[in-house]
Design an enzyme around this catalytic site. Structure first.
Site, PDB file in Angstrom:
ATOM      1  N   TYR A 259      45.849 -11.259  27.085  1.00 32.78           N
ATOM      2  CA  TYR A 259      46.886 -10.711  26.198  1.00 32.78           C
ATOM      3  C   TYR A 259      48.279 -11.215  26.560  1.00 32.78           C
ATOM      4  CZ  TYR A 259      50.147  -7.474  24.067  1.00 32.78           C
ATOM      5  OH  TYR A 259      51.209  -6.956  23.365  1.00 32.78           O
ATOM      6  N   ASP A 294      41.795  -6.669  19.936  1.00 34.00           N
ATOM      7  CA  ASP A 294      42.307  -6.261  18.623  1.00 34.00           C
ATOM      8  C   ASP A 294      43.555  -7.036  18.242  1.00 34.00           C
ATOM      9  OD1 ASP A 294      44.768  -4.106  19.388  1.00 34.00           O
ATOM     10  OD2 ASP A 294      43.219  -4.368  20.903  1.00 34.00           O
ATOM     11  N   LYS A 366      36.563   0.355  22.994  1.00 30.55           N
ATOM     12  CA  LYS A 366      37.775   0.919  22.413  1.00 30.55           C
ATOM     13  C   LYS A 366      37.960   0.351  21.006  1.00 30.55           C
ATOM     14  CE  LYS A 366      42.750   1.336  22.965  1.00 30.55           C
ATOM     15  NZ  LYS A 366      43.932   0.763  23.634  1.00 30.55           N
TER      16      LYS A 366
END
Length: 515
Positions: A259, A294, A366
Protein backbone atom coordinates in the site's frame (compact mmCIF):
# COMPACT_ATOMS: atom_id res chain seq x y z
CA UNK A 1 -16.90 -22.74 -5.40
CA UNK A 2 -14.94 -25.98 -5.89
CA UNK A 3 -11.75 -24.21 -6.89
CA UNK A 4 -9.37 -26.59 -8.67
CA UNK A 5 -7.01 -27.85 -5.97
CA UNK A 6 -4.03 -28.06 -8.30
CA UNK A 7 -4.55 -24.44 -9.39
CA UNK A 8 -4.77 -23.26 -5.77
CA UNK A 9 -1.55 -25.11 -4.93
CA UNK A 10 0.14 -23.66 -8.00
CA UNK A 11 -0.94 -20.14 -7.05
CA UNK A 12 0.64 -20.42 -3.60
CA UNK A 13 3.83 -21.92 -5.00
CA UNK A 14 4.16 -19.05 -7.47
CA UNK A 15 3.46 -16.46 -4.78
CA UNK A 16 6.26 -17.96 -2.69
CA UNK A 17 8.65 -17.84 -5.65
CA UNK A 18 7.79 -14.16 -6.18
CA UNK A 19 8.06 -13.35 -2.49
CA UNK A 20 11.29 -15.09 -1.48
CA UNK A 21 13.71 -12.63 -3.15
CA UNK A 22 11.88 -9.77 -1.43
CA UNK A 23 12.20 -11.51 1.93
CA UNK A 24 15.92 -12.02 1.34
CA UNK A 25 16.22 -8.34 0.45
CA UNK A 26 14.43 -7.42 3.68
CA UNK A 27 16.63 -9.74 5.72
CA UNK A 28 19.75 -8.05 4.34
CA UNK A 29 18.73 -4.45 5.10
CA UNK A 30 17.61 -2.26 7.95
CA UNK A 31 15.91 1.14 8.08
CA UNK A 32 15.87 4.11 10.40
CA UNK A 33 12.38 3.10 11.53
CA UNK A 34 13.40 -0.49 12.30
CA UNK A 35 16.24 0.83 14.44
CA UNK A 36 13.97 3.33 16.19
CA UNK A 37 11.50 0.50 16.88
CA UNK A 38 14.30 -1.51 18.52
CA UNK A 39 15.06 1.41 20.84
CA UNK A 40 11.39 1.93 21.64
CA UNK A 41 11.23 -1.70 22.72
CA UNK A 42 14.33 -1.04 24.83
CA UNK A 43 12.55 1.81 26.62
CA UNK A 44 13.31 5.10 24.84
CA UNK A 45 10.30 7.43 25.04
CA UNK A 46 9.30 11.08 25.02
CA UNK A 47 10.26 14.02 22.84
CA UNK A 48 12.36 17.16 23.04
CA UNK A 49 10.83 20.67 23.48
CA UNK A 50 10.42 20.92 19.70
CA UNK A 51 8.40 17.72 19.59
CA UNK A 52 11.15 15.62 18.00
CA UNK A 53 11.07 12.16 19.61
CA UNK A 54 14.16 11.25 21.62
CA UNK A 55 14.34 7.99 19.71
CA UNK A 56 14.82 9.96 16.48
CA UNK A 57 17.51 12.05 18.13
CA UNK A 58 19.35 8.97 19.33
CA UNK A 59 19.21 7.09 16.02
CA UNK A 60 20.31 10.21 14.13
CA UNK A 61 23.29 10.61 16.46
CA UNK A 62 24.35 6.99 15.96
CA UNK A 63 23.94 7.33 12.20
CA UNK A 64 26.11 10.45 12.16
CA UNK A 65 28.95 8.71 14.03
CA UNK A 66 28.98 5.14 12.73
CA UNK A 67 26.09 4.75 10.30
CA UNK A 68 23.24 2.26 10.74
CA UNK A 69 24.61 -0.76 8.89
CA UNK A 70 25.79 -2.25 12.21
CA UNK A 71 22.42 -1.60 13.88
CA UNK A 72 21.94 0.83 16.75
CA UNK A 73 21.85 -1.72 19.58
CA UNK A 74 25.58 -2.25 20.04
CA UNK A 75 26.69 1.40 19.64
CA UNK A 76 23.92 2.61 21.98
CA UNK A 77 24.50 0.08 24.77
CA UNK A 78 28.24 0.46 24.46
CA UNK A 79 27.83 4.22 24.96
CA UNK A 80 25.39 3.67 27.82
CA UNK A 81 28.03 1.65 29.68
CA UNK A 82 30.86 4.07 28.89
CA UNK A 83 28.80 7.00 30.14
CA UNK A 84 27.86 5.15 33.32
CA UNK A 85 24.13 5.61 32.63
CA UNK A 86 21.17 3.31 33.06
CA UNK A 87 18.56 5.45 31.26
CA UNK A 88 18.39 5.35 27.46
CA UNK A 89 16.28 8.46 27.24
CA UNK A 90 18.89 10.38 29.19
CA UNK A 91 21.51 9.02 26.79
CA UNK A 92 19.41 10.32 23.90
CA UNK A 93 19.26 13.74 25.52
CA UNK A 94 23.04 13.82 25.93
CA UNK A 95 23.51 12.65 22.35
CA UNK A 96 21.24 15.43 21.07
CA UNK A 97 23.38 17.92 22.98
CA UNK A 98 26.51 16.53 21.31
CA UNK A 99 28.08 15.30 24.54
CA UNK A 100 28.10 11.59 23.61
CA UNK A 101 29.99 9.88 20.80
CA UNK A 102 29.15 6.45 19.42
CA UNK A 103 31.41 3.67 18.22
CA UNK A 104 31.25 0.01 17.22
CA UNK A 105 33.49 -1.75 19.75
CA UNK A 106 35.71 -4.60 18.66
CA UNK A 107 34.35 -6.69 21.52
CA UNK A 108 30.57 -6.34 21.53
CA UNK A 109 29.42 -9.25 23.69
CA UNK A 110 28.58 -7.10 26.73
CA UNK A 111 26.72 -4.51 24.70
CA UNK A 112 24.77 -7.20 22.85
CA UNK A 113 23.74 -8.87 26.10
CA UNK A 114 22.56 -5.56 27.58
CA UNK A 115 20.64 -4.70 24.41
CA UNK A 116 18.96 -8.11 24.32
CA UNK A 117 17.96 -7.79 27.99
CA UNK A 118 16.32 -4.39 27.48
CA UNK A 119 14.56 -5.34 24.24
CA UNK A 120 13.32 -8.60 25.75
CA UNK A 121 11.77 -6.56 28.58
CA UNK A 122 9.87 -4.53 25.98
CA UNK A 123 8.63 -7.66 24.26
CA UNK A 124 7.55 -9.05 27.62
CA UNK A 125 5.40 -5.95 28.08
CA UNK A 126 3.78 -6.73 24.75
CA UNK A 127 3.27 -10.33 25.89
CA UNK A 128 1.49 -9.08 29.01
CA UNK A 129 -0.82 -6.88 26.94
CA UNK A 130 -1.67 -9.83 24.70
CA UNK A 131 -2.52 -11.94 27.76
CA UNK A 132 -4.61 -9.06 29.09
CA UNK A 133 -6.62 -9.00 25.83
CA UNK A 134 -7.26 -12.72 26.12
CA UNK A 135 -8.50 -12.29 29.69
CA UNK A 136 -10.85 -9.46 28.69
CA UNK A 137 -12.25 -11.47 25.78
CA UNK A 138 -13.00 -14.31 28.19
CA UNK A 139 -14.57 -11.87 30.67
CA UNK A 140 -16.68 -9.77 28.30
CA UNK A 141 -17.14 -12.20 25.42
CA UNK A 142 -16.70 -11.86 21.68
CA UNK A 143 -19.41 -10.60 19.29
CA UNK A 144 -22.07 -13.25 18.90
CA UNK A 145 -21.86 -13.33 15.11
CA UNK A 146 -19.52 -12.81 12.20
CA UNK A 147 -18.72 -10.69 10.36
CA UNK A 148 -17.48 -8.26 12.96
CA UNK A 149 -18.89 -4.81 12.27
CA UNK A 150 -16.03 -2.37 11.67
CA UNK A 151 -16.69 1.36 11.90
CA UNK A 152 -14.41 4.35 11.34
CA UNK A 153 -14.13 7.28 13.76
CA UNK A 154 -11.75 10.16 13.12
CA UNK A 155 -12.51 13.79 13.92
CA UNK A 156 -8.91 14.96 14.28
CA UNK A 157 -9.40 15.44 18.04
CA UNK A 158 -8.83 12.35 20.18
CA UNK A 159 -11.11 13.77 22.86
CA UNK A 160 -13.93 14.02 20.31
CA UNK A 161 -13.12 10.60 18.87
CA UNK A 162 -13.58 8.87 22.21
CA UNK A 163 -17.30 9.61 22.81
CA UNK A 164 -18.06 8.94 19.14
CA UNK A 165 -16.27 5.59 19.32
CA UNK A 166 -18.11 4.66 22.50
CA UNK A 167 -21.45 5.62 20.97
CA UNK A 168 -20.66 3.54 17.89
CA UNK A 169 -19.80 0.53 20.05
CA UNK A 170 -23.05 0.89 21.97
CA UNK A 171 -24.88 1.05 18.62
CA UNK A 172 -23.38 -2.27 17.52
CA UNK A 173 -19.87 -1.70 16.19
CA UNK A 174 -17.46 -4.50 17.12
CA UNK A 175 -14.28 -2.85 15.82
CA UNK A 176 -13.45 0.85 16.02
CA UNK A 177 -10.91 2.17 13.51
CA UNK A 178 -9.28 5.53 14.11
CA UNK A 179 -8.11 6.88 10.75
CA UNK A 180 -4.80 8.70 10.81
CA UNK A 181 -4.43 12.36 9.98
CA UNK A 182 -3.83 12.97 6.29
CA UNK A 183 -0.16 12.73 5.41
CA UNK A 184 0.99 11.14 8.68
CA UNK A 185 2.28 8.13 6.75
CA UNK A 186 4.89 10.44 5.20
CA UNK A 187 6.20 11.71 8.54
CA UNK A 188 9.46 9.99 9.45
CA UNK A 189 8.70 10.31 13.16
CA UNK A 190 5.80 9.45 15.46
CA UNK A 191 4.21 12.53 17.08
CA UNK A 192 4.17 12.57 20.87
CA UNK A 193 1.23 12.89 23.25
CA UNK A 194 -2.51 13.41 22.90
CA UNK A 195 -3.50 15.46 19.84
CA UNK A 196 -6.49 17.68 19.14
CA UNK A 197 -5.84 18.85 15.59
CA UNK A 198 -5.76 16.46 12.66
CA UNK A 199 -6.75 16.60 9.03
CA UNK A 200 -9.42 14.12 7.90
CA UNK A 201 -8.19 11.90 10.72
CA UNK A 202 -6.50 11.85 14.12
CA UNK A 203 -2.76 11.56 14.62
CA UNK A 204 -1.61 8.09 15.61
CA UNK A 205 0.43 8.49 18.80
CA UNK A 206 1.10 6.21 21.75
CA UNK A 207 -0.94 8.42 24.05
CA UNK A 208 -3.88 8.50 21.64
CA UNK A 209 -3.68 4.71 21.45
CA UNK A 210 -3.73 4.51 25.25
CA UNK A 211 -6.66 6.89 25.67
CA UNK A 212 -8.87 5.16 23.09
CA UNK A 213 -8.04 1.66 24.35
CA UNK A 214 -8.96 2.65 27.91
CA UNK A 215 -12.24 4.19 26.74
CA UNK A 216 -13.22 1.12 24.74
CA UNK A 217 -12.38 -1.10 27.70
CA UNK A 218 -14.98 0.83 29.69
CA UNK A 219 -17.52 0.38 26.91
CA UNK A 220 -16.68 -3.32 26.53
CA UNK A 221 -17.71 -3.85 30.14
CA UNK A 222 -20.97 -1.97 29.53
CA UNK A 223 -22.02 -3.75 26.32
CA UNK A 224 -20.87 -7.23 27.32
CA UNK A 225 -18.48 -7.87 24.45
CA UNK A 226 -14.85 -7.00 23.83
CA UNK A 227 -14.66 -4.02 21.45
CA UNK A 228 -11.56 -4.07 19.28
CA UNK A 229 -9.42 -1.09 18.30
CA UNK A 230 -7.70 -0.54 14.96
CA UNK A 231 -5.10 1.92 13.72
CA UNK A 232 -2.35 1.99 11.10
CA UNK A 233 1.07 0.33 10.89
CA UNK A 234 1.97 1.78 7.54
CA UNK A 235 4.02 4.57 6.06
CA UNK A 236 7.54 5.58 7.04
CA UNK A 237 7.11 4.58 10.71
CA UNK A 238 5.50 1.19 10.21
CA UNK A 239 7.79 -0.72 12.63
CA UNK A 240 7.40 1.88 15.38
CA UNK A 241 3.61 1.89 15.01
CA UNK A 242 3.62 -1.88 15.38
CA UNK A 243 5.61 -1.63 18.61
CA UNK A 244 3.39 1.10 20.05
CA UNK A 245 0.28 -0.86 19.10
CA UNK A 246 1.61 -3.91 20.93
CA UNK A 247 2.49 -1.86 24.00
CA UNK A 248 -0.98 -0.26 24.14
CA UNK A 249 -2.98 -3.40 23.26
CA UNK A 250 -4.44 -2.49 19.93
CA UNK A 251 -6.18 -5.43 18.32
CA UNK A 252 -5.88 -4.78 14.59
CA UNK A 253 -3.52 -2.73 12.46
CA UNK A 254 -3.74 -1.83 8.81
CA UNK A 255 -0.57 -3.38 7.44
CA UNK A 256 -0.23 -4.06 3.73
CA UNK A 257 2.93 -5.13 1.96
CA UNK A 258 2.46 -2.75 -0.99
CA UNK A 259 0.00 0.00 0.00
CA UNK A 260 2.67 2.54 0.98
CA UNK A 261 4.56 1.84 -2.22
CA UNK A 262 1.60 2.27 -4.53
CA UNK A 263 -0.44 5.00 -2.89
CA UNK A 264 2.12 7.00 -0.88
CA UNK A 265 5.14 6.61 -3.19
CA UNK A 266 7.27 5.21 -0.39
CA UNK A 267 10.35 3.41 -1.63
CA UNK A 268 9.65 -0.31 -2.23
CA UNK A 269 12.75 -1.58 -0.42
CA UNK A 270 12.02 0.64 2.59
CA UNK A 271 8.47 -0.67 2.67
CA UNK A 272 9.34 -4.37 2.44
CA UNK A 273 12.03 -4.11 5.13
CA UNK A 274 9.70 -2.21 7.44
CA UNK A 275 6.68 -4.43 6.86
CA UNK A 276 8.60 -7.62 7.66
CA UNK A 277 9.72 -6.30 11.05
CA UNK A 278 6.28 -4.83 11.80
CA UNK A 279 4.59 -8.13 11.04
CA UNK A 280 6.98 -9.99 13.31
CA UNK A 281 5.87 -7.64 16.10
CA UNK A 282 2.20 -8.10 15.17
CA UNK A 283 2.64 -11.86 15.33
CA UNK A 284 4.08 -11.56 18.84
CA UNK A 285 1.34 -9.15 19.97
CA UNK A 286 -1.56 -11.25 18.64
CA UNK A 287 -2.67 -8.39 16.40
CA UNK A 288 -4.82 -9.01 13.31
CA UNK A 289 -3.49 -7.23 10.24
CA UNK A 290 -5.77 -5.63 7.65
CA UNK A 291 -4.32 -5.54 4.15
CA UNK A 292 -5.15 -2.94 1.51
CA UNK A 293 -6.13 -4.68 -1.70
CA UNK A 294 -9.37 -2.68 -1.78
CA UNK A 295 -7.32 0.40 -2.66
CA UNK A 296 -6.29 -1.10 -6.01
CA UNK A 297 -9.90 -0.95 -7.10
CA UNK A 298 -10.12 2.79 -6.50
CA UNK A 299 -7.60 3.32 -9.32
CA UNK A 300 -7.99 0.17 -11.46
CA UNK A 301 -11.15 -1.39 -12.85
CA UNK A 302 -12.67 -3.87 -10.41
CA UNK A 303 -13.62 -6.35 -13.16
CA UNK A 304 -10.60 -6.17 -15.44
CA UNK A 305 -8.06 -6.12 -12.58
CA UNK A 306 -9.76 -8.49 -10.14
CA UNK A 307 -6.91 -10.99 -10.54
CA UNK A 308 -4.37 -8.44 -9.25
CA UNK A 309 -6.29 -8.36 -5.98
CA UNK A 310 -6.00 -12.14 -5.72
CA UNK A 311 -2.27 -12.00 -6.48
CA UNK A 312 -1.76 -9.35 -3.80
CA UNK A 313 -3.72 -11.43 -1.28
CA UNK A 314 -1.50 -14.43 -2.03
CA UNK A 315 1.64 -12.32 -1.64
CA UNK A 316 0.37 -10.78 1.60
CA UNK A 317 -0.34 -14.29 2.89
CA UNK A 318 3.17 -15.45 2.01
CA UNK A 319 4.88 -12.43 3.59
CA UNK A 320 2.68 -12.74 6.68
CA UNK A 321 3.38 -16.43 7.21
CA UNK A 322 7.10 -15.87 6.72
CA UNK A 323 7.00 -13.21 9.45
CA UNK A 324 5.21 -15.56 11.86
CA UNK A 325 1.57 -14.51 11.55
CA UNK A 326 -1.09 -17.21 11.81
CA UNK A 327 -4.07 -17.52 9.48
CA UNK A 328 -6.44 -16.09 12.11
CA UNK A 329 -4.40 -12.87 11.99
CA UNK A 330 -4.75 -12.33 8.23
CA UNK A 331 -7.48 -9.77 7.57
CA UNK A 332 -6.87 -9.90 3.82
CA UNK A 333 -8.65 -7.09 2.01
CA UNK A 334 -11.08 -7.06 -0.87
CA UNK A 335 -13.85 -4.69 -1.89
CA UNK A 336 -17.30 -4.18 -3.41
CA UNK A 337 -16.14 -1.72 -6.09
CA UNK A 338 -17.63 -2.92 -9.39
CA UNK A 339 -19.57 -0.21 -11.21
CA UNK A 340 -23.22 -0.97 -10.35
CA UNK A 341 -24.20 -0.15 -13.95
CA UNK A 342 -22.19 -3.14 -15.22
CA UNK A 343 -24.55 -6.01 -16.13
CA UNK A 344 -24.57 -8.78 -13.52
CA UNK A 345 -22.44 -6.59 -11.20
CA UNK A 346 -23.80 -8.21 -8.04
CA UNK A 347 -23.10 -11.71 -9.33
CA UNK A 348 -19.55 -10.62 -10.19
CA UNK A 349 -19.12 -9.24 -6.66
CA UNK A 350 -20.31 -12.55 -5.21
CA UNK A 351 -17.85 -14.45 -7.40
CA UNK A 352 -14.93 -12.32 -6.23
CA UNK A 353 -15.94 -12.52 -2.57
CA UNK A 354 -16.48 -16.29 -2.70
CA UNK A 355 -13.14 -16.77 -4.43
CA UNK A 356 -11.38 -14.99 -1.57
CA UNK A 357 -13.40 -16.86 1.04
CA UNK A 358 -12.56 -20.28 -0.39
CA UNK A 359 -8.94 -19.44 -1.18
CA UNK A 360 -8.31 -18.28 2.41
CA UNK A 361 -10.77 -20.33 4.50
CA UNK A 362 -9.17 -19.64 7.89
CA UNK A 363 -8.50 -15.92 7.43
CA UNK A 364 -10.87 -13.25 8.83
CA UNK A 365 -11.23 -11.49 5.47
CA UNK A 366 -11.88 -7.75 5.59
CA UNK A 367 -14.71 -6.81 3.22
CA UNK A 368 -14.70 -3.15 2.12
CA UNK A 369 -17.78 -1.14 1.05
CA UNK A 370 -18.38 0.77 -2.19
CA UNK A 371 -16.65 4.14 -2.45
CA UNK A 372 -15.55 4.69 -6.03
CA UNK A 373 -19.05 4.67 -7.52
CA UNK A 374 -20.87 6.52 -4.75
CA UNK A 375 -22.43 9.55 -6.44
CA UNK A 376 -23.75 11.72 -3.62
CA UNK A 377 -27.28 10.31 -3.99
CA UNK A 378 -27.69 9.15 -0.39
CA UNK A 379 -30.72 6.95 -1.17
CA UNK A 380 -28.89 5.10 -3.93
CA UNK A 381 -25.82 4.96 -1.70
CA UNK A 382 -27.72 3.38 1.19
CA UNK A 383 -29.19 0.79 -1.19
CA UNK A 384 -25.76 0.03 -2.63
CA UNK A 385 -24.40 -0.42 0.90
CA UNK A 386 -27.28 -2.81 1.57
CA UNK A 387 -26.21 -4.93 -1.41
CA UNK A 388 -22.65 -4.84 -0.07
CA UNK A 389 -23.84 -6.01 3.36
CA UNK A 390 -25.87 -8.79 1.73
CA UNK A 391 -22.82 -9.96 -0.23
CA UNK A 392 -20.91 -10.10 3.06
CA UNK A 393 -23.62 -12.25 4.63
CA UNK A 394 -23.90 -14.53 1.60
CA UNK A 395 -20.18 -15.20 1.42
CA UNK A 396 -19.26 -15.47 5.11
CA UNK A 397 -16.87 -12.54 5.40
CA UNK A 398 -14.99 -12.00 8.67
CA UNK A 399 -14.76 -8.22 9.07
CA UNK A 400 -17.29 -5.92 7.44
CA UNK A 401 -16.51 -2.22 7.20
CA UNK A 402 -19.63 -0.12 7.53
CA UNK A 403 -20.42 1.74 4.30
CA UNK A 404 -21.73 5.31 4.52
CA UNK A 405 -24.43 6.68 2.23
CA UNK A 406 -22.73 10.09 2.47
CA UNK A 407 -19.47 8.71 1.08
CA UNK A 408 -18.05 11.27 -1.39
CA UNK A 409 -20.27 14.02 0.05
CA UNK A 410 -19.14 14.93 3.58
CA UNK A 411 -17.29 13.49 6.53
CA UNK A 412 -20.07 11.36 8.04
CA UNK A 413 -22.02 12.70 10.99
CA UNK A 414 -22.99 10.53 13.95
CA UNK A 415 -26.50 10.32 12.50
CA UNK A 416 -25.06 9.00 9.22
CA UNK A 417 -23.22 6.30 11.11
CA UNK A 418 -26.37 5.37 12.99
CA UNK A 419 -28.35 4.93 9.76
CA UNK A 420 -25.48 2.94 8.22
CA UNK A 421 -25.33 0.68 11.30
CA UNK A 422 -29.10 0.15 11.05
CA UNK A 423 -28.57 -1.05 7.48
CA UNK A 424 -25.86 -3.50 8.60
CA UNK A 425 -27.85 -4.75 11.59
CA UNK A 426 -30.96 -5.33 9.50
CA UNK A 427 -29.13 -7.28 6.79
CA UNK A 428 -27.08 -9.37 9.23
CA UNK A 429 -30.09 -9.95 11.45
CA UNK A 430 -32.22 -11.09 8.52
CA UNK A 431 -29.58 -12.93 6.51
CA UNK A 432 -26.53 -13.31 8.71
CA UNK A 433 -26.29 -17.09 8.32
CA UNK A 434 -27.40 -17.24 4.72
CA UNK A 435 -23.92 -18.41 3.71
CA UNK A 436 -24.89 -21.79 5.20
CA UNK A 437 -27.56 -22.17 2.51
CA UNK A 438 -26.07 -20.29 -0.41
CA UNK A 439 -23.98 -22.19 -2.93
CA UNK A 440 -23.48 -21.09 -6.54
CA UNK A 441 -24.62 -23.48 -9.23
CA UNK A 442 -21.87 -25.85 -10.41
CA UNK A 443 -20.63 -24.60 -13.75
CA UNK A 444 -22.74 -21.46 -13.44
CA UNK A 445 -21.84 -17.82 -13.94
CA UNK A 446 -20.44 -17.21 -10.44
CA UNK A 447 -18.31 -20.34 -10.35
CA UNK A 448 -16.96 -19.77 -13.85
CA UNK A 449 -16.02 -16.18 -12.98
CA UNK A 450 -14.17 -17.24 -9.82
CA UNK A 451 -12.22 -19.88 -11.74
CA UNK A 452 -11.42 -17.32 -14.44
CA UNK A 453 -10.04 -14.80 -11.92
CA UNK A 454 -7.92 -17.46 -10.19
CA UNK A 455 -6.57 -18.61 -13.55
CA UNK A 456 -5.66 -15.03 -14.47
CA UNK A 457 -3.94 -14.62 -11.09
CA UNK A 458 -1.82 -17.71 -11.74
CA UNK A 459 -0.91 -16.42 -15.21
CA UNK A 460 0.14 -13.07 -13.76
CA UNK A 461 2.27 -14.76 -11.09
CA UNK A 462 3.93 -16.85 -13.78
CA UNK A 463 4.79 -13.69 -15.71
CA UNK A 464 6.16 -12.04 -12.56
CA UNK A 465 8.30 -15.06 -11.71
CA UNK A 466 9.69 -15.37 -15.23
CA UNK A 467 10.64 -11.70 -15.55
CA UNK A 468 14.26 -10.73 -14.70
CA UNK A 469 13.29 -8.26 -11.98
CA UNK A 470 10.55 -10.37 -10.39
CA UNK A 471 8.07 -8.68 -8.08
CA UNK A 472 9.99 -5.41 -7.82
CA UNK A 473 9.94 -5.08 -11.61
CA UNK A 474 6.20 -5.81 -11.67
CA UNK A 475 5.60 -3.04 -9.14
CA UNK A 476 7.74 -0.69 -11.22
CA UNK A 477 5.69 -1.53 -14.32
CA UNK A 478 2.35 -0.58 -12.72
CA UNK A 479 0.99 -4.11 -12.33
CA UNK A 480 -0.88 -3.30 -9.11
CA UNK A 481 -3.33 -0.42 -8.97
CA UNK A 482 -1.80 0.93 -12.23
CA UNK A 483 0.81 2.77 -10.11
CA UNK A 484 4.42 2.61 -11.37
CA UNK A 485 6.90 2.58 -8.48
CA UNK A 486 10.57 1.79 -9.30
CA UNK A 487 12.69 0.24 -6.55
CA UNK A 488 15.33 2.97 -6.78
CA UNK A 489 12.91 5.82 -6.21
CA UNK A 490 10.32 6.93 -3.70
CA UNK A 491 10.21 8.53 -0.29
CA UNK A 492 12.37 7.14 2.49
CA UNK A 493 15.05 5.53 0.33
CA UNK A 494 17.75 7.43 2.21
CA UNK A 495 16.63 5.65 5.36
CA UNK A 496 17.51 2.19 4.01
CA UNK A 497 20.88 0.64 4.96
CA UNK A 498 22.46 -2.71 3.98
CA UNK A 499 23.59 -4.94 6.84
CA UNK A 500 27.26 -4.99 7.68
CA UNK A 501 28.76 -8.37 8.56
CA UNK A 502 28.41 -7.55 12.28
CA UNK A 503 24.85 -6.17 12.09
CA UNK A 504 22.94 -6.92 15.28
CA UNK A 505 19.24 -6.51 16.03
CA UNK A 506 18.18 -8.10 19.33
CA UNK A 507 14.48 -7.69 18.53
CA UNK A 508 14.71 -9.67 15.30
CA UNK A 509 16.87 -12.26 17.04
CA UNK A 510 14.27 -12.77 19.77
CA UNK A 511 11.25 -12.61 17.46
CA UNK A 512 12.69 -15.12 15.01
CA UNK A 513 13.59 -17.44 17.86
CA UNK A 514 9.97 -17.00 18.99
CA UNK A 515 11.52 -16.63 22.45
Amino acid sequence: MSLPGDLVTRARELAAIAGRPVVELARAHTTVSVERAVLRLAGVSGADPDGIPWVNRLVDAVAADVGLSHGVAVPVFDALAREGLDDLTLLAQKAAAGSVRFAVPEKSRTARAAARKHVRAGLRRIDRRRAERERLVRRHGDPSQRPWIYLIVATGDIYEDIPQAQAAARAGADVIAVIRSTGQSLLDYVPEGATREGFAGTYATQENFRLMRAALDETSAQVGRYVRLTNYASGLCMPEMAVLAGLERLDMMLNDSMYGILFRDINPVRTFVDQRFSRQVHARAGIIINTGEDNYLTTADAVDEAHTVTVSQLLNEFFAHEAGLADWQLGLGHAFEINPDVPESFRLELAHALLARELFPDAPLKWMPPTRHMTGDVFRGNLLDGFFNLAGALTGQGILLVGMMTEAVVTPWLSDRDIALQNVRYVLGAAGNLHEDFAPAPGGFIQRRAHEVLGSAVSLLERIDSSPGGLLAAIADGTFGIMKRPADRGKGLDGVHPHADDYYNPATEILEDRG
